[in-house]
Scaffold this motif. Structure first.
Motif, PDB file in Angstrom:
ATOM      1  N   HIS A 195       0.096  11.708  -5.928  1.00 43.85           N
ATOM      2  CA  HIS A 195       0.127  11.975  -7.370  1.00 43.85           C
ATOM      3  C   HIS A 195       1.551  11.731  -7.863  1.00 43.85           C
ATOM      4  CE1 HIS A 195      -0.543  13.774 -11.234  1.00 43.85           C
ATOM      5  NE2 HIS A 195      -1.794  14.108 -10.928  1.00 43.85           N
ATOM      6  N   LEU A 196       1.747  10.617  -8.547  1.00 44.87           N
ATOM      7  CA  LEU A 196       3.091  10.197  -8.930  1.00 44.87           C
ATOM      8  C   LEU A 196       3.760  11.191  -9.869  1.00 44.87           C
ATOM      9  CD1 LEU A 196       5.280   8.061  -8.697  1.00 44.87           C
ATOM     10  CD2 LEU A 196       4.137   6.762 -10.514  1.00 44.87           C
ATOM     11  N   PHE A 197       3.016  11.719 -10.818  1.00 42.79           N
ATOM     12  CA  PHE A 197       3.616  12.667 -11.757  1.00 42.79           C
ATOM     13  C   PHE A 197       4.129  13.908 -11.027  1.00 42.79           C
ATOM     14  CE2 PHE A 197       3.490  16.190 -14.791  1.00 42.79           C
ATOM     15  CZ  PHE A 197       4.233  15.668 -15.837  1.00 42.79           C
TER      16      PHE A 197
ATOM     17  N   LYS B  88      15.793   2.184 -16.976  1.00 42.22           N
ATOM     18  CA  LYS B  88      14.400   2.472 -17.314  1.00 42.22           C
ATOM     19  C   LYS B  88      13.572   2.083 -16.106  1.00 42.22           C
ATOM     20  CE  LYS B  88      15.247   3.782 -21.534  1.00 42.22           C
ATOM     21  NZ  LYS B  88      14.864   2.950 -22.680  1.00 42.22           N
ATOM     22  N   ALA B  89      12.684   2.967 -15.692  1.00 41.38           N
ATOM     23  CA  ALA B  89      11.889   2.733 -14.494  1.00 41.38           C
ATOM     24  C   ALA B  89      10.409   2.820 -14.803  1.00 41.38           C
ATOM     25  CB  ALA B  89      12.252   3.740 -13.401  1.00 41.38           C
ATOM     26  N   SER B  90       9.635   2.081 -14.028  1.00 38.85           N
ATOM     27  CA  SER B  90       8.185   2.156 -14.112  1.00 38.85           C
ATOM     28  C   SER B  90       7.648   2.351 -12.713  1.00 38.85           C
ATOM     29  CB  SER B  90       7.622   0.880 -14.736  1.00 38.85           C
ATOM     30  OG  SER B  90       6.250   1.042 -15.055  1.00 38.85           O
ATOM     31  N   GLY B  91       6.727   3.285 -12.558  1.00 42.89           N
ATOM     32  CA  GLY B  91       6.161   3.579 -11.250  1.00 42.89           C
ATOM     33  C   GLY B  91       4.666   3.378 -11.214  1.00 42.89           C
ATOM     34  N   ARG B  92       4.162   2.942 -10.074  1.00 46.62           N
ATOM     35  CA  ARG B  92       2.726   2.837  -9.830  1.00 46.62           C
ATOM     36  C   ARG B  92       2.438   3.477  -8.481  1.00 46.62           C
ATOM     37  NH1 ARG B  92       3.443   1.741 -14.304  1.00 46.62           N
ATOM     38  NH2 ARG B  92       2.659  -0.028 -15.533  1.00 46.62           N
ATOM     39  N   SER B  93       1.233   4.004  -8.333  1.00 44.51           N
ATOM     40  CA  SER B  93       0.962   4.764  -7.118  1.00 44.51           C
ATOM     41  C   SER B  93      -0.367   4.384  -6.489  1.00 44.51           C
ATOM     42  CB  SER B  93       1.012   6.266  -7.412  1.00 44.51           C
ATOM     43  OG  SER B  93       1.093   7.012  -6.208  1.00 44.51           O
ATOM     44  N   ILE B  94      -0.708   5.105  -5.449  1.00 49.10           N
ATOM     45  CA  ILE B  94      -1.937   4.920  -4.673  1.00 49.10           C
ATOM     46  C   ILE B  94      -2.743   6.207  -4.729  1.00 49.10           C
ATOM     47  CG2 ILE B  94      -0.960   3.206  -3.095  1.00 49.10           C
ATOM     48  CD1 ILE B  94      -0.408   5.498  -1.130  1.00 49.10           C
TER      49      ILE B  94
ATOM     50  N   SER C  29       0.829  -1.214   0.000  1.00 50.35           N
ATOM     51  CA  SER C  29       0.000   0.000   0.000  1.00 50.35           C
ATOM     52  C   SER C  29       0.860   1.259   0.000  1.00 50.35           C
ATOM     53  CB  SER C  29      -0.956   0.001   1.199  1.00 50.35           C
ATOM     54  OG  SER C  29      -1.823  -1.094   1.143  1.00 50.35           O
ATOM     55  N   ARG C  30       1.953   1.224  -0.729  1.00 47.18           N
ATOM     56  CA  ARG C  30       2.843   2.372  -0.892  1.00 47.18           C
ATOM     57  C   ARG C  30       3.127   2.569  -2.385  1.00 47.18           C
ATOM     58  NH1 ARG C  30       5.664   3.651   4.060  1.00 47.18           N
ATOM     59  NH2 ARG C  30       4.251   2.921   5.697  1.00 47.18           N
ATOM     60  N   PRO C  31       3.367   3.807  -2.831  1.00 46.90           N
ATOM     61  CA  PRO C  31       3.832   4.004  -4.207  1.00 46.90           C
ATOM     62  C   PRO C  31       5.140   3.240  -4.411  1.00 46.90           C
ATOM     63  CG  PRO C  31       3.266   6.098  -3.167  1.00 46.90           C
ATOM     64  CD  PRO C  31       3.279   5.071  -2.081  1.00 46.90           C
TER      65      PRO C  31
ATOM     66  N   HIS D 255       1.066  10.040 -15.364  1.00 45.60           N
ATOM     67  CA  HIS D 255      -0.068  10.718 -14.734  1.00 45.60           C
ATOM     68  C   HIS D 255      -0.128  10.357 -13.254  1.00 45.60           C
ATOM     69  CE1 HIS D 255      -1.937   6.834 -15.733  1.00 45.60           C
ATOM     70  NE2 HIS D 255      -1.592   7.057 -16.986  1.00 45.60           N
ATOM     71  N   GLU D 256      -1.301  10.432 -12.664  1.00 44.71           N
ATOM     72  CA  GLU D 256      -1.422  10.306 -11.209  1.00 44.71           C
ATOM     73  C   GLU D 256      -0.987   8.947 -10.685  1.00 44.71           C
ATOM     74  OE1 GLU D 256      -4.841  10.622  -7.678  1.00 44.71           O
ATOM     75  OE2 GLU D 256      -5.375  10.994  -9.769  1.00 44.71           O
ATOM     76  N   LEU D 257      -1.391   7.878 -11.352  1.00 46.13           N
ATOM     77  CA  LEU D 257      -1.192   6.542 -10.808  1.00 46.13           C
ATOM     78  C   LEU D 257      -0.101   5.728 -11.498  1.00 46.13           C
ATOM     79  CD1 LEU D 257      -4.901   5.475 -10.200  1.00 46.13           C
ATOM     80  CD2 LEU D 257      -3.245   6.317  -8.525  1.00 46.13           C
ATOM     81  N   ALA D 258       0.415   6.194 -12.622  1.00 43.70           N
ATOM     82  CA  ALA D 258       1.435   5.416 -13.343  1.00 43.70           C
ATOM     83  C   ALA D 258       2.353   6.366 -14.092  1.00 43.70           C
ATOM     84  CB  ALA D 258       0.777   4.443 -14.314  1.00 43.70           C
TER      85      ALA D 258
END
Length: 558
Positions: free
Chosen positions: A393-395, A383-389, A369-371, A411-414
């Protein structure tokens, strides 16, 4: 750490009740809690209509884009469609390809190869455009950060139309012939949360009118897999796209459903997110997204069957790679992450497969339950990929760290990132510095509960009404209920690796309960009561309906 149970707060304003709406009292209460307070909003919820789609010409840049495309077709100009290697970019390119086929346009589809081209507009595509005499270059799901590529295309006499839904860095955009992105400050389009394929559909709608509706299967897949909120226009697009998919009218989707063992005609968002989407994504993750593009545009049944089988095998290879990388990522979390200090998980490794880092990042979000940002290094560049909660707001977090990043977008979640290895530790510290500006509550695992009810209140009428709320997804989640003082009627049995199936009763009603991702260990003594949090699921088999409680959490009574 225990999960926080949060009761949904009633919406402001008076509840809307009328005898003309034939819904149960409990459903009316639920609708009020979710903010549906007028007859109009309730009717739109239960009866989505294509008549309620917004006029595509409200979109900034749409009129000139349509005019330029029709001019190119009339003159016999060569058009290049540049998509991306994920589901949104593949479906967007497929939708434009099928649209241009209907218009008898001359065009070349191009999808970047992840390892060779990376994210964004590819130099290989610019080179191909020059070689083939392309005069119109249309991007979908990329381009909003393609400053140099747009400039190079313009210098070569190529007009560029950018169709992209990603955030705009500091309000600055590339110099293009036209840009279709509702996030532009002066864009009057009323709905801002379309997927890139959804934006491509609006262009198709402007070009074809109602003829674009047969492309809604592609739009539905993109909305669900790109985690676009299923509200407003997206709800309409997905609802009718699911119907289109259920009809199996597109030969590529029909073949993909067959190899995946998906036989039911009533499709759900879960079918898209967990069965079809991963197979479309697999080609872009493991080899070339061209395979998926061909599947979604072919009219040849034999070719569709072979392509679908290949994607199914690619998905199996992806699953194997994902399991291996997830194991390494979890080990890195255990070694390096201090959750008293780190609110955002950042892990990396040399030689990690960049095709599955996005999935692994999502798994870490689900676990903790963490970004999460997962980085695959190849030499000095990663190269990185992010996901969020929700709540982080990840961006915006990446913007705070922009001086440490070579490239980023999302954007906000990826989001996707390119970063030098020398900056990775500083990036971990910097993004966690930003996270400290966010309320600590955002990083606590929680479940939003709509109503506390008894099992007796799950009447046949109410359950049928719940089914009318579909499709569910981001922004329009399944209803979640809490029931106290239930007992185990039949001892639980194992379901998969960490799931359970059993029967619960409150003394008056008994239902099957399924907990597919059981967290903390919990015993179910028959003689002691406990509380369950769940979503009801209506099952139909041979004309017989039954109800299953999909358990989200459970606690023993104090």
């Amino acid at each position: 750490m225990p999960t926080i149970w949060e009761q949904t707060k009633p919406s402001t304003g008076p509840a809307f009740f009328t005898s003309e709406l034939p819904y149960s009292e409990l459903m009316r209460k639920f609708l009020h809690l979710r903010g549906f307070q007028t007859e109009e909003t309730i009717q739109k919820l239960f009866s989505p209509s294509l008549d309620h789609l917004h006029d595509p010409f409200l979109m900034k840049g749409m009129k000139q884009s349509v005019k330029r495309i029709l001019s190119a077709i009339d003159r016999g100009e060569m058009i290049l469609i540049h998509g991306d290697y994920d589901v949104d970019g593949i479906t967007g390119a497929s939708l434009l390809s099928r649209t241009f086929q209907k218009l008898n346009a001359r065009f070349i589809p191009f999808l970047p190869i992840r390892k060779r081209d990376g994210y964004g507009v590819s130099q290989e595509a610019i080179k191909l455009a020059k070689e083939k005499g392309v005069t119109l270059f249309v991007t979908v799901d990329c381009g909003i950060t393609a400053f140099e590529e747009a400039k190079e295309a313009k210098q070569a006499g190529i007009d560029v139309i950018i169709i992209d839904h990603h955030r705009i860095h500091g309000g600055v955009m590339p110099e293009a012939f036209e840009i279709i992105n509702p996030l532009q400050e002066d864009c009057p389009y009323p709905f801002k949360e379309l997927s890139a394929c959804g934006l491509a559909f609006k262009l198709a709608q402007a070009l074809l009118g109602q003829g674009a509706y047969e492309l809604l299967d592609l739009v539905a897949l993109s909305c669900v897999c790109d985690i676009a909120p299923l509200t407003d226009e997206n709800r309409i697009l997905v609802a009718f796209g699911l119907q289109k998919l259920g009809a199996r009218s597109q030969i590529g989707f029909k073949s993909l459903c067959e190899v995946a063992g998906l036989r039911r005609r009533k499709m759900t968002t879960a079918d898209l997110g967990f069965i079809l989407g991963p197979r479309i994504n697999a080609s872009g993750r493991m080899s070339s997204p061209e395979t998926a593009l061909k599947l979604l545009t072919t009219n040849n049944s034999g070719e569709a069957e072979q392509l679908a089988k290949f994607l199914d095998e690619e998905n199996k290879a992806r699953q194997k790679e994902e399991r291996s990388l997830l194991k390494h990522a979890l080990q890195a979390v255990e070694r390096e992450i201090n959750f008293n200090r780190d609110r955002v998980i950042v892990v990396w490794g040399d030689g990690w497969h960049e095709g599955v880092i996005g999935i692994v990042a999502q798994r870490l979000v689900e676990y903790f339950s963490r970004p999460a940002v997962v980085v695959a290094f190849d030499g000095e560049t990663g190269k990185a990929s992010g996901r969020s909660i929700r709540g982080f707001h990840l961006f915006h977090g990446l913007e705070y760290c922009k001086e440490l990043l070579a490239e980023f977008g999302g954007h906000e979640l990826a989001a996707g990132v390119t970063i030098k290895q020398k900056n990775i530790q500083a990036f971990r510290e910097k993004i966690n510095e930003y996270a400290k500006t966010i309320s600590p509550d955002a990083f606590m695992k929680s479940i939003q509960i709509d109503l506390e009810i008894s099992l007796q209140e799950l009447s046949p009428q109410f359950v049928r009404e719940l089914a009318l709320l579909e499709p569910f997804g981001a922004g329009h989640s399944k209803p979640v209920f809490l029931t106290r003082n239930v007992w185990t009627k039949r001892p639980p049995e194992r379901l998969g690796s960490n799931g359970l199936r059993w029967w619960v009763s409150d003394g008056a009603m008994t239902f099957e309960a399924v907990w597919r991702s059981r967290g903390p260990a919990l015993s179910f003594p028959e003689s002691e009561p406990y509380t369950i949090v769940y979503s009801p699921k209506l099952n139909s088999w041979d004309g017989i309906d039954s109800l299953t409680l999909e358990i989200r959490d459970a606690r023993q009574e104090p």
